[in-house]
Design a protein around this motif. Sequence first.
Motif, PDB file in Angstrom:
ATOM      1  N   ALA A 155       0.831  -1.199   0.000  1.00  0.00           N
ATOM      2  CA  ALA A 155       0.000   0.000   0.000  1.00  0.00           C
ATOM      3  C   ALA A 155       0.870   1.254   0.000  1.00  0.00           C
ATOM      4  O   ALA A 155       0.510   2.273  -0.599  1.00  0.00           O
ATOM      5  CB  ALA A 155      -0.925  -0.005   1.216  1.00  0.00           C
ATOM      6  N   GLY A 156       2.013   1.176   0.679  1.00  0.00           N
ATOM      7  CA  GLY A 156       2.934   2.306   0.675  1.00  0.00           C
ATOM      8  C   GLY A 156       3.453   2.609  -0.713  1.00  0.00           C
ATOM      9  O   GLY A 156       3.585   3.780  -1.105  1.00  0.00           O
ATOM     10  N   ILE A 157       3.748   1.584  -1.492  1.00  0.00           N
ATOM     11  CA  ILE A 157       4.208   1.779  -2.872  1.00  0.00           C
ATOM     12  C   ILE A 157       3.118   2.441  -3.702  1.00  0.00           C
ATOM     13  O   ILE A 157       3.373   3.382  -4.460  1.00  0.00           O
ATOM     14  CB  ILE A 157       4.622   0.427  -3.487  1.00  0.00           C
ATOM     15  CG1 ILE A 157       5.875  -0.114  -2.789  1.00  0.00           C
ATOM     16  CG2 ILE A 157       4.881   0.573  -4.997  1.00  0.00           C
ATOM     17  CD1 ILE A 157       6.252  -1.514  -3.213  1.00  0.00           C
ATOM     18  N   CYS A 158       1.883   1.965  -3.550  1.00  0.00           N
ATOM     19  CA  CYS A 158       0.759   2.545  -4.301  1.00  0.00           C
ATOM     20  C   CYS A 158       0.591   4.019  -3.960  1.00  0.00           C
ATOM     21  O   CYS A 158       0.461   4.874  -4.848  1.00  0.00           O
ATOM     22  CB  CYS A 158      -0.532   1.787  -3.992  1.00  0.00           C
ATOM     23  SG  CYS A 158      -0.524   0.051  -4.466  1.00  0.00           S
ATOM     24  N   THR A 159       0.586   4.336  -2.669  1.00  0.00           N
ATOM     25  CA  THR A 159       0.419   5.723  -2.227  1.00  0.00           C
ATOM     26  C   THR A 159       1.565   6.594  -2.717  1.00  0.00           C
ATOM     27  O   THR A 159       1.359   7.725  -3.163  1.00  0.00           O
ATOM     28  CB  THR A 159       0.334   5.783  -0.692  1.00  0.00           C
ATOM     29  OG1 THR A 159      -0.725   4.934  -0.245  1.00  0.00           O
ATOM     30  CG2 THR A 159       0.080   7.201  -0.216  1.00  0.00           C
ATOM     31  N   LEU A 235      -9.347   0.507  -0.856  1.00  0.00           N
ATOM     32  CA  LEU A 235     -10.618   1.083  -0.400  1.00  0.00           C
ATOM     33  C   LEU A 235     -10.767   0.957   1.113  1.00  0.00           C
ATOM     34  O   LEU A 235     -11.288   1.860   1.766  1.00  0.00           O
ATOM     35  CB  LEU A 235     -11.793   0.388  -1.099  1.00  0.00           C
ATOM     36  CG  LEU A 235     -11.992   0.720  -2.577  1.00  0.00           C
ATOM     37  CD1 LEU A 235     -13.121  -0.120  -3.159  1.00  0.00           C
ATOM     38  CD2 LEU A 235     -12.302   2.205  -2.768  1.00  0.00           C
ATOM     39  N   SER A 236     -10.302  -0.147   1.677  1.00  0.00           N
ATOM     40  CA  SER A 236     -10.401  -0.320   3.127  1.00  0.00           C
ATOM     41  C   SER A 236      -9.515   0.683   3.855  1.00  0.00           C
ATOM     42  O   SER A 236      -9.870   1.153   4.943  1.00  0.00           O
ATOM     43  CB  SER A 236     -10.023  -1.748   3.523  1.00  0.00           C
ATOM     44  OG  SER A 236      -8.636  -1.976   3.365  1.00  0.00           O
ATOM     45  N   LEU A 237      -8.374   1.026   3.270  1.00  0.00           N
ATOM     46  CA  LEU A 237      -7.490   2.004   3.889  1.00  0.00           C
ATOM     47  C   LEU A 237      -8.050   3.414   3.781  1.00  0.00           C
ATOM     48  O   LEU A 237      -8.053   4.169   4.752  1.00  0.00           O
ATOM     49  CB  LEU A 237      -6.106   1.949   3.238  1.00  0.00           C
ATOM     50  CG  LEU A 237      -5.217   0.758   3.581  1.00  0.00           C
ATOM     51  CD1 LEU A 237      -3.925   0.822   2.780  1.00  0.00           C
ATOM     52  CD2 LEU A 237      -4.913   0.716   5.071  1.00  0.00           C
ATOM     53  N   THR A 238      -8.526   3.774   2.608  1.00  0.00           N
ATOM     54  CA  THR A 238      -8.990   5.146   2.404  1.00  0.00           C
ATOM     55  C   THR A 238     -10.318   5.416   3.080  1.00  0.00           C
ATOM     56  O   THR A 238     -10.635   6.571   3.383  1.00  0.00           O
ATOM     57  CB  THR A 238      -9.117   5.460   0.902  1.00  0.00           C
ATOM     58  OG1 THR A 238     -10.020   4.513   0.283  1.00  0.00           O
ATOM     59  CG2 THR A 238      -7.762   5.371   0.208  1.00  0.00           C
ATOM     60  N   ALA A 293      -4.303   2.307  -9.574  1.00  0.00           N
ATOM     61  CA  ALA A 293      -5.464   2.684 -10.385  1.00  0.00           C
ATOM     62  C   ALA A 293      -6.627   3.134  -9.495  1.00  0.00           C
ATOM     63  O   ALA A 293      -7.334   4.100  -9.815  1.00  0.00           O
ATOM     64  CB  ALA A 293      -5.892   1.509 -11.259  1.00  0.00           C
ATOM     65  N   THR A 294      -6.831   2.452  -8.380  1.00  0.00           N
ATOM     66  CA  THR A 294      -7.921   2.807  -7.470  1.00  0.00           C
ATOM     67  C   THR A 294      -7.697   4.180  -6.846  1.00  0.00           C
ATOM     68  O   THR A 294      -8.623   5.007  -6.779  1.00  0.00           O
ATOM     69  CB  THR A 294      -8.045   1.756  -6.350  1.00  0.00           C
ATOM     70  OG1 THR A 294      -8.283   0.469  -6.944  1.00  0.00           O
ATOM     71  CG2 THR A 294      -9.187   2.090  -5.408  1.00  0.00           C
ATOM     72  N   LEU A 295      -6.482   4.456  -6.393  1.00  0.00           N
ATOM     73  CA  LEU A 295      -6.172   5.755  -5.801  1.00  0.00           C
ATOM     74  C   LEU A 295      -6.316   6.880  -6.825  1.00  0.00           C
ATOM     75  O   LEU A 295      -6.831   7.957  -6.512  1.00  0.00           O
ATOM     76  CB  LEU A 295      -4.764   5.754  -5.217  1.00  0.00           C
ATOM     77  CG  LEU A 295      -4.574   4.944  -3.924  1.00  0.00           C
ATOM     78  CD1 LEU A 295      -3.104   4.932  -3.526  1.00  0.00           C
ATOM     79  CD2 LEU A 295      -5.429   5.504  -2.798  1.00  0.00           C
ATOM     80  N   LEU A 296      -5.865   6.645  -8.044  1.00  0.00           N
ATOM     81  CA  LEU A 296      -6.005   7.658  -9.097  1.00  0.00           C
ATOM     82  C   LEU A 296      -7.478   7.919  -9.397  1.00  0.00           C
ATOM     83  O   LEU A 296      -7.890   9.074  -9.588  1.00  0.00           O
ATOM     84  CB  LEU A 296      -5.278   7.215 -10.368  1.00  0.00           C
ATOM     85  CG  LEU A 296      -3.739   7.246 -10.307  1.00  0.00           C
ATOM     86  CD1 LEU A 296      -3.157   6.615 -11.571  1.00  0.00           C
ATOM     87  CD2 LEU A 296      -3.234   8.676 -10.142  1.00  0.00           C
ATOM     88  N   ALA A 297      -8.272   6.843  -9.442  1.00  0.00           N
ATOM     89  CA  ALA A 297      -9.707   7.005  -9.695  1.00  0.00           C
ATOM     90  C   ALA A 297     -10.374   7.772  -8.557  1.00  0.00           C
ATOM     91  O   ALA A 297     -11.200   8.672  -8.794  1.00  0.00           O
ATOM     92  CB  ALA A 297     -10.365   5.633  -9.864  1.00  0.00           C
ATOM     93  N   GLN A 298     -10.012   7.457  -7.316  1.00  0.00           N
ATOM     94  CA  GLN A 298     -10.577   8.175  -6.172  1.00  0.00           C
ATOM     95  C   GLN A 298     -10.188   9.651  -6.206  1.00  0.00           C
ATOM     96  O   GLN A 298     -10.995  10.523  -5.907  1.00  0.00           O
ATOM     97  CB  GLN A 298     -10.113   7.537  -4.866  1.00  0.00           C
ATOM     98  CG  GLN A 298     -10.772   6.208  -4.552  1.00  0.00           C
ATOM     99  CD  GLN A 298     -10.325   5.663  -3.218  1.00  0.00           C
ATOM    100  OE1 GLN A 298      -9.183   5.275  -3.038  1.00  0.00           O
ATOM    101  NE2 GLN A 298     -11.229   5.641  -2.254  1.00  0.00           N
TER     102      GLN A 298
END
Length: 312
Positions: A155-159, A235-238, A293-298
């Motif tokens: 998750a850290g890499i994604c963020t 999604l669970s983190l955000t 992709a999820t973070l960018l969409a959010q």
Amino acid sequence: MLHLRLIVPTDLTDEVVRLLESTVGTAHLVVLTGAARDPLGDVVMCDVAREAGDELLDRLRKLGLDRAGSIAVENIDLSLSRRADRAEDDAPGEGADAVLWESLTDATHEESTLSVTYLAFLTLATMIAACGVVLDNAILIVGAMAVGPEFGPVAGICTALVQRAPRLAWRSVVALVVGFAVAMVVTVGFAFFMDAVGLFEAEALKATRPNTNFIYRPDWFSFVVAVLAGIAGVLSLTSSKSGALVGVAISVTTVPAAANAAVALSYGQFAQARGSSEQLLLNLGGIVLAGVATLLAQKALWAGQRRRGGTA
């Protein structure tokens, strides 16, 4: 709702108070003049709707409050107040959809730290999974998945990729690579020990193993599940629904794949070790791809909501 506690230098207090009063979604503003001692200044507190929190934090940081004073944020579990209800109604969007980027970055930074505790959990999870693959025991495999802490650095890499935070990215990659390397090396030694005392044997690894042979046979289903788990995990983190992370942890074959690779190496089963390594990399890649992709969409969806609400 979120509760903000600010330590504000005296010369910034009026500006900070005006900002809080003008922000849609705030309530319960309190100013304690001269109450702060370290650093010296005033204490300003208020409640703010979660959907208005990210923009407010960004504006407070632009005032330099994180450097000259302090910004503390807490989640409010229960607030019995009509003012709070009106603040949430007035704020654009839904609180469950809002992303607090500062909170997400801070949380993933902590979870991606290469600590003794992180290494211990990952190593223990890999050793449990090693027992599971030798015994062909699905329960042990699921247990190992739940124990493994590897979603933190993923998750850290994604963020980090979305927020362009190179330090967080480096910290997360190091935690992931070093963590799995240490866990696999220790598990190889564990396999040698278990073989020496007669609890592990090569024939068990060579058997059909109907319950666990998927671990070293990566396919498109592995990638699809990793993508779905990556979306659910982010999604669970955000959304602060951390309970969903347990389901994410037992959905992807990361720790079991590392364990199978380690045990296979200890017995010279290089084909299995290669297949397990491919499974590990495929799952990690799918989670990172889906998470980004999820973070960018959010980020895009929330920016659109803020524009429509006239708060951008």
